[in-house]
Design an enzyme around this catalytic site. Structure first.
Site, PDB file in Angstrom:
ATOM      1  N   ARG A  92      91.169  85.162-105.642  1.00  0.00           N
ATOM      2  CA  ARG A  92      91.564  84.837-104.277  1.00  0.00           C
ATOM      3  C   ARG A  92      92.652  83.760-104.359  1.00  0.00           C
ATOM      4  NH1 ARG A  92      87.591  83.274 -99.404  1.00  0.00           N
ATOM      5  NH2 ARG A  92      89.154  83.329 -97.778  1.00  0.00           N
ATOM      6  N   HIS A 180      92.371  84.110 -93.682  1.00  0.00           N
ATOM      7  CA  HIS A 180      91.151  84.943 -93.676  1.00  0.00           C
ATOM      8  C   HIS A 180      91.498  86.429 -93.738  1.00  0.00           C
ATOM      9  CE1 HIS A 180      89.056  81.362 -91.566  1.00  0.00           C
ATOM     10  NE2 HIS A 180      88.639  81.431 -92.817  1.00  0.00           N
ATOM     11  N   HIS A 207      86.181  85.726 -87.065  1.00  0.00           N
ATOM     12  CA  HIS A 207      85.624  85.264 -88.349  1.00  0.00           C
ATOM     13  C   HIS A 207      85.172  83.818 -88.123  1.00  0.00           C
ATOM     14  CE1 HIS A 207      85.585  84.864 -92.881  1.00  0.00           C
ATOM     15  NE2 HIS A 207      85.590  83.600 -92.489  1.00  0.00           N
ATOM     16  N   ARG A 240      87.655  70.872 -89.493  1.00  0.00           N
ATOM     17  CA  ARG A 240      89.079  70.905 -89.078  1.00  0.00           C
ATOM     18  C   ARG A 240      89.154  71.025 -87.560  1.00  0.00           C
ATOM     19  NH1 ARG A 240      90.481  75.942 -92.817  1.00  0.00           N
ATOM     20  NH2 ARG A 240      88.382  75.730 -93.669  1.00  0.00           N
ATOM     21  N   ARG A 284      74.274  75.444 -88.123  1.00  0.00           N
ATOM     22  CA  ARG A 284      72.812  75.563 -88.069  1.00  0.00           C
ATOM     23  C   ARG A 284      72.166  74.210 -87.749  1.00  0.00           C
ATOM     24  NH1 ARG A 284      70.896  79.031 -92.991  1.00  0.00           N
ATOM     25  NH2 ARG A 284      72.772  77.985 -93.623  1.00  0.00           N
ATOM     26  N   GLY A 327      79.585  83.394 -91.508  1.00  0.00           N
ATOM     27  CA  GLY A 327      78.302  82.695 -91.381  1.00  0.00           C
ATOM     28  C   GLY A 327      77.785  82.539 -89.962  1.00  0.00           C
ATOM     29  N   GLU A 330      77.821  86.121 -88.012  1.00  0.00           N
ATOM     30  CA  GLU A 330      76.790  87.073 -88.441  1.00  0.00           C
ATOM     31  C   GLU A 330      75.375  86.609 -88.102  1.00  0.00           C
ATOM     32  OE1 GLU A 330      77.412  87.811 -92.659  1.00  0.00           O
ATOM     33  OE2 GLU A 330      79.563  88.013 -92.288  1.00  0.00           O
ATOM     34  N   ASN A 331      75.223  85.282 -87.952  1.00  0.00           N
ATOM     35  CA  ASN A 331      73.855  84.747 -87.877  1.00  0.00           C
ATOM     36  C   ASN A 331      73.469  84.007 -86.613  1.00  0.00           C
ATOM     37  OD1 ASN A 331      72.978  85.418 -90.657  1.00  0.00           O
ATOM     38  ND2 ASN A 331      74.684  84.091 -91.211  1.00  0.00           N
TER      39      ASN A 331
HETATM   40  P1  ADP Z   1      82.408  79.570 -95.588  1.00  0.00           P
HETATM   41  O1  ADP Z   1      82.345  80.855 -96.357  1.00  0.00           O
HETATM   42  O2  ADP Z   1      83.701  79.339 -94.853  1.00  0.00           O
HETATM   43  O3  ADP Z   1      81.902  78.375 -96.326  1.00  0.00           O
HETATM   44  P2  ADP Z   1      80.320  80.761 -94.023  1.00  0.00           P
HETATM   45  O4  ADP Z   1      80.944  82.018 -93.560  1.00  0.00           O
HETATM   46  O5  ADP Z   1      79.285  80.834 -95.094  1.00  0.00           O
HETATM   47  O6  ADP Z   1      81.403  79.684 -94.379  1.00  0.00           O
HETATM   48  O7  ADP Z   1      79.672  80.054 -92.733  1.00  0.00           O
HETATM   49  C1  ADP Z   1      79.040  78.816 -92.840  1.00  0.00           C
HETATM   50  C2  ADP Z   1      78.590  78.416 -91.429  1.00  0.00           C
HETATM   51  O8  ADP Z   1      77.663  79.407 -90.939  1.00  0.00           O
HETATM   52  C3  ADP Z   1      77.873  77.070 -91.389  1.00  0.00           C
HETATM   53  O9  ADP Z   1      78.312  76.322 -90.276  1.00  0.00           O
HETATM   54  C4  ADP Z   1      76.424  77.488 -91.201  1.00  0.00           C
HETATM   55  O10 ADP Z   1      75.673  76.522 -90.522  1.00  0.00           O
HETATM   56  C5  ADP Z   1      76.605  78.720 -90.340  1.00  0.00           C
HETATM   57  N1  ADP Z   1      75.364  79.514 -90.323  1.00  0.00           N
HETATM   58  C6  ADP Z   1      74.790  80.191 -91.333  1.00  0.00           C
HETATM   59  N2  ADP Z   1      73.623  80.738 -90.925  1.00  0.00           N
HETATM   60  C7  ADP Z   1      73.461  80.390 -89.630  1.00  0.00           C
HETATM   61  C8  ADP Z   1      72.466  80.628 -88.643  1.00  0.00           C
HETATM   62  N3  ADP Z   1      71.375  81.344 -88.903  1.00  0.00           N
HETATM   63  N4  ADP Z   1      72.641  80.112 -87.397  1.00  0.00           N
HETATM   64  C9  ADP Z   1      73.749  79.385 -87.126  1.00  0.00           C
HETATM   65  N5  ADP Z   1      74.716  79.111 -88.005  1.00  0.00           N
HETATM   66  C10 ADP Z   1      74.587  79.602 -89.236  1.00  0.00           C
END
Ligand code: ADP
Length: 404
Positions: A92, A180, A207, A240, A284, A327, A330-331
């Protein structure tokens, strides 16, 4: 089985994955690993696809003093302990500059060109390139493929690509690149299978991770992005600020006496959800907090995301689908729900149950805009690009020829 190593090298960590190349040319993820704390408290942690830990070990900081040493240490462990000797490495690389609109096989000429883009991404590009340079010197016959975060956006029209600044700056590379791109390209690549009815239409991809951006896709191609010259622009992120009046930066320098050399740390590490909440950069943790500042930071994130969705809707002249990924995307059920709520005017209406279950399609049947939750996979995208370029190389190696 032949394998591909995918590497993502940053300033103090290297993430990597191993993909096996099946007989039919398809890729199968085998291993995920990471060396953190490079130069301070190096720690190598590698897991198999079933989550079992293969190694969790710390090293002396002198042994793993930089990212090149980190990847070399991980590579030696893979070779010695797991007998994995990849036939190619996909890297990457954050910046492909104005020219690279696709991945490239790196040789000395390409490397010299990519080094020129260091000034466009000084906090990332040097760390992406350092392991490539070292491996090229030690193993000149090992194919290394650079996959860029900017490449997917290089087809943007002139209006999307410019700032309103004197043209000589555009000529020397001050452009709205967008980032991204590997994530967006992956989502665009799976849309024909997972959402065929919208794949060729107008799609906004959100994203939302530690870094966050949005991309406007028209017929599978990026036409606009919330990010610009650097990965600082657009949505607020973990640390950021996202879009900010350059006047604030001038104020920091002239009124607060902030040395310009301190600005990168401030803008990349002290702002965003962390700066705003004073609690955490992690969504989270903010969701779990009862502090009103955490709630405000989330509300701000949602508000700004909805503003950028409006901007991209204007670029697309309408929206047929919205995709949440990364993150948070998706979550986070509440963040998706709150953003969707703010986009009701655009025709977005989500099904609360489907959202709570993280279903692939979370919009109601009557929603004018289809809303999807699709996990991204930048590493698989890099591995696919690496295989595709290997198969195009003028080589007699039969190993590479059967990779499609
Ligand atoms: P990167 O790859 O840029 O480090 P990610 O795509 O892994 O980031 O995303 C990380 C973010 O996703 C963090 O802010 C984390 O708290 C959030 N995250 C992961 N799981 C959850 C969840 N279940 N609920 C809310 N936020 C989440």
């Amino acid at each position: 089985m032949d394998t591909i190593l995918v590497a993502n090298a940053g300033s103090s960590s290297v993430k990597f994955q191993i993909f096996g190349i099946e007989q039919d040319g398809s890729l199968k993820r085998q291993i995920k690993g990471q060396m953190d704390g490079v130069g301070s408290r190096p720690r190598l942690r590698v897991t198999a696809v079933d989550g079992s830990v293969l190694i969790d070990r710390t090293y002396e900081s002198e042994t793993v003093h930089d990212v090149t040493a980190a990847l070399a240490t991980a590579g030696a462990w893979l070779r010695d302990e797991l007998k994995i000797d990849p036939i190619a490495i996909g890297h990457r690389v954050v910046h492909g500059g104005p020219d690279y609109d696709r991945p490239v096989l790196v040789d000395q000429t390409v490397l010299a060109r990519l080094e020129k883009y260091t000034s466009l991404a000084p906090l990332h590009q040097p760390y992406n390139l350092a392991p490539i340079r070292s491996i090229l010197a030690r193993y000149p016959d090992l194919p290394q493929i650079a996959c860029f975060d900017t490449a997917f956006h290089r087809g943007h029209g002139a209006l999307a690509d410019h700032y309103a600044i004197p043209d000589y700056l555009y000529t020397e590379g001050v452009r709205r690149y967008g980032f991204h791109g590997l994530s967006y390209e992956y989502i665009a690549s799976i849309l024909p299978q997972v959402a065929p009815q919208v794949a060729s239409k107008r799609v906004i991809i959100a994203h939302l991770g530690s870094g966050a951006s949005m991309c406007a896709l028209s017929n599978g191609r990026s036409i606009e992005s919330s990010m610009g010259f650097t990965a600082l622009d657009g949505l607020p992120m973990g640390t950021r600020p996202g879009q900010i009046d350059p006047g604030v930066v001038l104020y920091l320098i002239s009124e607060k006496g902030m040395p310009p050399a301190d600005l990168p740390n401030f803008l990349y590490r002290e702002c965003g959800l962390k700066g705003l909440s004073g609690i955490s950069n992690d969504m989270r943790q903010l969701q779990e907090s009862s502090d009103p500042r955490a709630a405000f930071a989330i509300e701000y994130f949602v508000y700004r995301a909805s503003l950028f969705a409006g901007m991209l809707a204007a670029a697309l002249q309408g929206v047929d689908a919205l995709v949440f990924t990364a993150g948070v995307g998706e979550n986070s059920v509440p963040v998706r729900s709150a953003i969707a709520e703010k986009l009701t005017w655009l025709g977005v209406s989500i099904d609360a149950d489907a959202n709570a279950k993280h279903a692939r399609l979370i919009s109601r049947p009557e929603s004018r805009v289809a809303v999807y939750v699709l996990p991204t996979d930048e590493e698989l995208m890099i591995a696919q690009h690496t295989c595709a370029l290997l198969s195009k190389r003028p080589t007699s190696s039969s190993k590479h020829e059967r990779v499609s």
